[in-house]
Every structure is written in structure tokens, then in C-alpha cells.
Design an enzyme around this catalytic site. Structure first.
Site, PDB file in Angstrom:
ATOM      1  N   HIS A   1      -2.687   7.161   7.170  1.00 50.59           N
ATOM      2  CA  HIS A   1      -1.727   8.072   6.531  1.00 50.59           C
ATOM      3  C   HIS A   1      -2.415   9.365   6.081  1.00 50.59           C
ATOM      4  O   HIS A   1      -1.846  10.451   6.176  1.00 50.59           O
ATOM      5  CB  HIS A   1      -1.115   7.425   5.279  1.00 50.59           C
ATOM      6  CG  HIS A   1       0.152   6.668   5.535  1.00 50.59           C
ATOM      7  ND1 HIS A   1       1.286   7.268   6.034  1.00 50.59           N
ATOM      8  CD2 HIS A   1       0.468   5.358   5.363  1.00 50.59           C
ATOM      9  CE1 HIS A   1       2.249   6.351   6.155  1.00 50.59           C
ATOM     10  NE2 HIS A   1       1.775   5.178   5.748  1.00 50.59           N
TER      11      HIS A   1
ATOM     12  N   CYS B   1       6.241  -0.059   7.052  1.00 48.04           N
ATOM     13  CA  CYS B   1       5.773   1.116   6.317  1.00 48.04           C
ATOM     14  C   CYS B   1       6.909   1.610   5.428  1.00 48.04           C
ATOM     15  O   CYS B   1       8.060   1.683   5.887  1.00 48.04           O
ATOM     16  CB  CYS B   1       5.360   2.200   7.310  1.00 48.04           C
ATOM     17  SG  CYS B   1       4.792   3.723   6.535  1.00 48.04           S
ATOM     18  N   LEU B   2       6.593   1.957   4.190  1.00 49.62           N
ATOM     19  CA  LEU B   2       7.629   2.418   3.256  1.00 49.62           C
ATOM     20  C   LEU B   2       8.327   3.677   3.769  1.00 49.62           C
ATOM     21  O   LEU B   2       9.466   3.939   3.409  1.00 49.62           O
ATOM     22  CB  LEU B   2       7.019   2.682   1.874  1.00 49.62           C
ATOM     23  CG  LEU B   2       6.453   1.449   1.140  1.00 49.62           C
ATOM     24  CD1 LEU B   2       5.816   1.869  -0.180  1.00 49.62           C
ATOM     25  CD2 LEU B   2       7.524   0.399   0.909  1.00 49.62           C
TER      26      LEU B   2
ATOM     27  N   HIS C   1      -4.251   1.116   7.729  1.00 54.24           N
ATOM     28  CA  HIS C   1      -2.917   1.734   7.728  1.00 54.24           C
ATOM     29  C   HIS C   1      -2.857   2.889   6.719  1.00 54.24           C
ATOM     30  O   HIS C   1      -2.382   3.981   7.035  1.00 54.24           O
ATOM     31  CB  HIS C   1      -1.871   0.653   7.386  1.00 54.24           C
ATOM     32  CG  HIS C   1      -0.455   1.141   7.350  1.00 54.24           C
ATOM     33  ND1 HIS C   1       0.512   0.724   8.237  1.00 54.24           N
ATOM     34  CD2 HIS C   1       0.162   2.012   6.505  1.00 54.24           C
ATOM     35  CE1 HIS C   1       1.663   1.332   7.948  1.00 54.24           C
ATOM     36  NE2 HIS C   1       1.480   2.114   6.897  1.00 54.24           N
ATOM     37  N   GLU C   2      -3.372   2.656   5.509  1.00 57.54           N
ATOM     38  CA  GLU C   2      -3.295   3.692   4.462  1.00 57.54           C
ATOM     39  C   GLU C   2      -4.200   4.883   4.781  1.00 57.54           C
ATOM     40  O   GLU C   2      -3.830   6.033   4.555  1.00 57.54           O
ATOM     41  CB  GLU C   2      -3.640   3.104   3.093  1.00 57.54           C
ATOM     42  CG  GLU C   2      -2.685   2.022   2.597  1.00 57.54           C
ATOM     43  CD  GLU C   2      -1.214   2.367   2.742  1.00 57.54           C
ATOM     44  OE1 GLU C   2      -0.838   3.553   2.616  1.00 57.54           O
ATOM     45  OE2 GLU C   2      -0.425   1.442   3.009  1.00 57.54           O
TER      46      GLU C   2
ATOM     47  N   GLY D   1       0.841  -1.186   0.000  1.00 58.02           N
ATOM     48  CA  GLY D   1       0.000   0.000   0.000  1.00 58.02           C
ATOM     49  C   GLY D   1       0.876   1.235   0.000  1.00 58.02           C
ATOM     50  O   GLY D   1       2.020   1.196   0.472  1.00 58.02           O
TER      51      GLY D   1
ATOM     52  N   GLN E   1       2.997   9.960   1.216  1.00 59.44           N
ATOM     53  CA  GLN E   1       4.295   9.266   1.188  1.00 59.44           C
ATOM     54  C   GLN E   1       5.108   9.598  -0.059  1.00 59.44           C
ATOM     55  O   GLN E   1       6.284   9.272  -0.132  1.00 59.44           O
ATOM     56  CB  GLN E   1       4.091   7.744   1.270  1.00 59.44           C
ATOM     57  CG  GLN E   1       3.531   7.301   2.604  1.00 59.44           C
ATOM     58  CD  GLN E   1       3.415   5.798   2.670  1.00 59.44           C
ATOM     59  OE1 GLN E   1       2.452   5.234   2.174  1.00 59.44           O
ATOM     60  NE2 GLN E   1       4.402   5.149   3.276  1.00 59.44           N
TER      61      GLN E   1
HETATM   62 ZN   LIG Z   1       2.713   3.367   5.810  1.00 60.42          ZN
END
Ligand SMILES: [Zn+2]
Length: 166
Positions: free
Chosen positions: A137, A91-92, A133-134, A46, A51
């Protein structure tokens, strides 16, 4: 398509609530295509627009074993299951950080697609986790603030090794 630079924590764009998308135009479509490409290249499941340094309410994720692509614009979680589970997330924007986070087992989400059409989706288990999670963000909420326990890379390696033995 173009690979985008992933913003790493700490950054203002990551900890701020993103703005609603109002224009469903070619620029948005290109951004979504590039976000998908960037997510795949980074081995993520995701990615949210903040991000990649865009403070707008848009995210791309993969659902199910078929890794079906889902784009969610202006998403809102309208329902959470009462039951929760704890599982490991990464997480990226936090390279090398993994930890256990408690999430609802199921969610119902209302969102728009890249053309602005409203849709609703119900998701469970891991899919529900990725959605939560997304969408966090987009509200400037990062997973480290919800982490109940950090999982070391050694522990992760051991878990993967055990899985492979089964
Ligand atoms: Zn993340």
C-alpha cells in the site's frame, strides 16, 4: 479517538507511492491511534495511511493469534523468503473483493516506531502476508494487481462453514 473514512479504490492516494515520515510528533501518534480504531471497527487486520487519505509511509497491523498491534513507520522489506504460498486476501479499500495472492512465506522488515526508533522484525506465514500487503500500500501497489484468482463470497461462506464443522 476518531473513526476515519476509508478511501475506496480507485483513488489517486491509493495508487501513489507514499512519502517518508519525517516528523514523529503528536499528530502522527493521533493518526496511528485513529487508524487502529478504524481498523478494529472495520474488522481489518491491517491498515495503511493512504487508506485514510494520508500519503505517508505508516501502517498499523495485528500479528499472531494474540493480535498484537504493530505500528510500522517508513518500513522497508529487507529480506524475502524464496518459498511462497497462495492464500486469500481482502482489503478495506476494496469492499466485497477477495482473491488469492502469492506472497513470500517470510519477510524481514526494518521500520521505525511512533517515536522514530528503528527496529527490525521477522514474520512468517499470515503475519508475513499482512506485512507485505500493507507495505505494498505504501508503494501504491494494490492487491487486485497481484490477484491470481478472485474468490466469490459464496466460496468464502462455504469455506467458513467447513471450518466451523471441523
Ligand atoms: Zn489493503
Amino acid at each position: 479517538m476518531v473513526l476515519l473514512k476509508i478511501v475506496e479504490n480507485p483513488a489517486q492516494v491509493l495508487s501513489s507511492a507514499a512519502a517518508d515520515v519525517k516528523k514523529f510528533d503528536a499528530e502522527l501518534a493521533t493518526l496511528l491511534d485513529n487508524m487502529y480504531e478504524t481498523m478494529v471497527e472495520s474488522d481489518g487486520v491491517g491498515i495503511a495511511a493512504p487508506q485514510v487519505n494520508k500519503g505517508i509511509r505508516a501502517a498499523v497491523l495485528e500479528l499472531g493469534e494474540e493480535r498484537e498491534v504493530l505500528e510500522i513507520i517508513n518500513p522497508v522489506i529487507t529480506e524475502y523468503s524464496v518459498d511462497t504460498n497462495v492464500d486469500i486476501e481482502g482489503c478495506l479499500s476494496f469492499p466485497g473483493l477477495f482473491g488469492e495472492v502469492e506472497r513470500s512465506n517470510g519477510v524481514r522488515v526494518e521500520a521505525q516506531d511512533r517515536d522514530g526508533n528503528l527496529f527490525e522484525i521477522e514474520a512468517f506465514d499470515y503475519d508475513a502476508r499482512v506485512l507485505q500487503h500493507e507495505i505494498d500500500h505504501l508503494n501504491g501497489v494494490l492487491f487486485d494487481s497481484k490477484m491470481v484468482r478472485i474468490v466469490t463470497e459464496e466460496e468464502l461462506a462455504e469455506m467458513y462453514a467447513e471450518e466451523e464443522e471441523v
